[in-house]
Design an enzyme around this catalytic site. Structure first.
Site, mmCIF file in Angstrom:
data_model
loop_
_atom_site.group_PDB
_atom_site.id
_atom_site.type_symbol
_atom_site.label_atom_id
_atom_site.label_comp_id
_atom_site.label_asym_id
_atom_site.label_seq_id
_atom_site.Cartn_x
_atom_site.Cartn_y
_atom_site.Cartn_z
ATOM 1 N N TYR A 159 0.828 -1.211 0.000
ATOM 2 C CA TYR A 159 0.000 0.000 0.000
ATOM 3 C C TYR A 159 0.861 1.260 0.000
ATOM 4 O O TYR A 159 0.449 2.305 0.495
ATOM 5 C CB TYR A 159 -0.935 0.002 1.213
ATOM 6 N N SER A 160 2.035 1.166 -0.571
ATOM 7 C CA SER A 160 3.007 2.256 -0.504
ATOM 8 C C SER A 160 2.569 3.483 -1.298
ATOM 9 O O SER A 160 2.379 3.421 -2.524
ATOM 10 C CB SER A 160 4.361 1.771 -1.033
ATOM 11 N N ASN A 161 2.439 4.610 -0.607
ATOM 12 C CA ASN A 161 2.185 5.875 -1.297
ATOM 13 C C ASN A 161 3.388 6.285 -2.143
ATOM 14 O O ASN A 161 3.229 6.951 -3.174
ATOM 15 C CB ASN A 161 1.864 6.973 -0.282
#
Length: 306
Positions: A70-72
């Site tokens: 879920y890395s921005n």
């Protein structure tokens, strides 16, 4: 590589908004929100400030970087590749994800053209070792890649984030202290350096562990030749670790949204604002302090109004 500012038109300096909040005012602290979440719809907040100097250094070469499911940071890198026309590769922690449908975050990365390489956790932890990195590059199929570390934190990123500190230093609001939520330490390293003498920078850790101070020191050594600015790390408010929270944090974030009309991102920003409210009550800031909270991101959805 086109001129980044001309191509992407970031909103700089980002707005600094004063908010009335009795939880701070009763302790003589004025709360300001540094709206870095408004810099760019696809590269908000510290993602712009950390990525821009790295993209200039890459000069249009393929960019390979790292992140979780879920890395921005992965999403921002993929969006930059789409907008500026260069290839991107994301090494994703967790090889079991390769056999599952992509979650919305990784789907967005793929839609923006990012090549996803899934790594088992042991290899991911060893990603800085030359042989492991070479394997990731080979699996990506890219050549002559420019490698950006997880979270985008390296010496160019810290120098980019020094501009954040300079904006706050030079603002007529008279900022005396500034705080930011921290994962890898790059934003705090630059913020403290840019604030200069006489102002305090505070990092609120969103992960468990006491490693962050060492990371900030190493980044400042690489970027500025040594410790720069007056900074410290507060590690009491991680709520159990990255992306973890609970009813108390959720209630605080929802209340802050109701009071001030600001959509509060839960992984970083909620922990920052909660920590500052507790610290103000503990007397951590002298009366009369103008305290700037750096809003580094926003919840998924359309950009908020300034």
């Amino acid at each position: 590589m086109p001129d980044l500012a001309a191509a992407l038109r970031p909103l700089l300096p980002s707005p600094l908004q004063s908010v009335r909040d009795e939880r701070f005012e009763r302790h003589g602290v004025g709360l300001l929100l540094k709206r870095d979440d408004l810099i760019h719809p696809d590269l908000p907040g510290n993602k712009w400030r950390k990525l821009a100097p790295n993209l200039r250094a890459a000069r249009g070469r393929p960019v390979l970087t790292f992140g979780g499911a879920y890395s921005n940071h992965l999403r921002a890198t993929a969006a930059a590749g789409r907008l500026l026309g260069f290839p991107t590769v994301g090494v994703v922690r967790g090889d079991e994800l390769a056999d599952r449908p992509l979650n919305p975050s990784l789907s967005r990365c793929a839609a923006d053209g990012m090549r996803l390489v899934f790594a088992d956790r042991a290899a991911y932890r060893a990603k800085h070792e030359p042989a492991v990195l070479a394997r990731f590059v080979a699996e990506s199929g890219a050549e002559d890649v420019y490698v950006v570390p997880e979270g985008g934190s390296n010496a160019p990123a810290a120098r980019g984030c020094a501009e954040l500190g300079a904006e706050l230093r030079d603002d007529p609001a008279g900022v005396g202290a500034a705080a930011v939520a921290c994962g890898t330490g790059g934003t705090l390293a630059g913020l403290a350096a840019g604030l200069g003498p006489g102002r305090r920078a505070l990092g609120v850790a969103v992960l468990r562990g006491s490693f962050l101070g060492g990371e900030v020191r190493a980044l400042q050594q690489a970027a500025f030749g040594g410790r720069a600015g007056d900074w410290s790390v507060e590690d009491r408010f991680h709520f159990g670790g990255y992306a973890r929270g609970g009813p108390e944090l959720d209630a605080f974030a929802a209340d802050f949204e109701d009071r001030h009309g600001l959509p509060v991102e839960r992984v970083y920003v909620a922990k920052l604002l909660y920590a500052l409210s507790v610290l103000a009550a503990e007397g951590a800031f002298p009366r009369g302090t103008a305290l700037a909270a750096v809003i580094t991101g926003r919840p998924d959805g359309p950009p908020p109004a300034p």
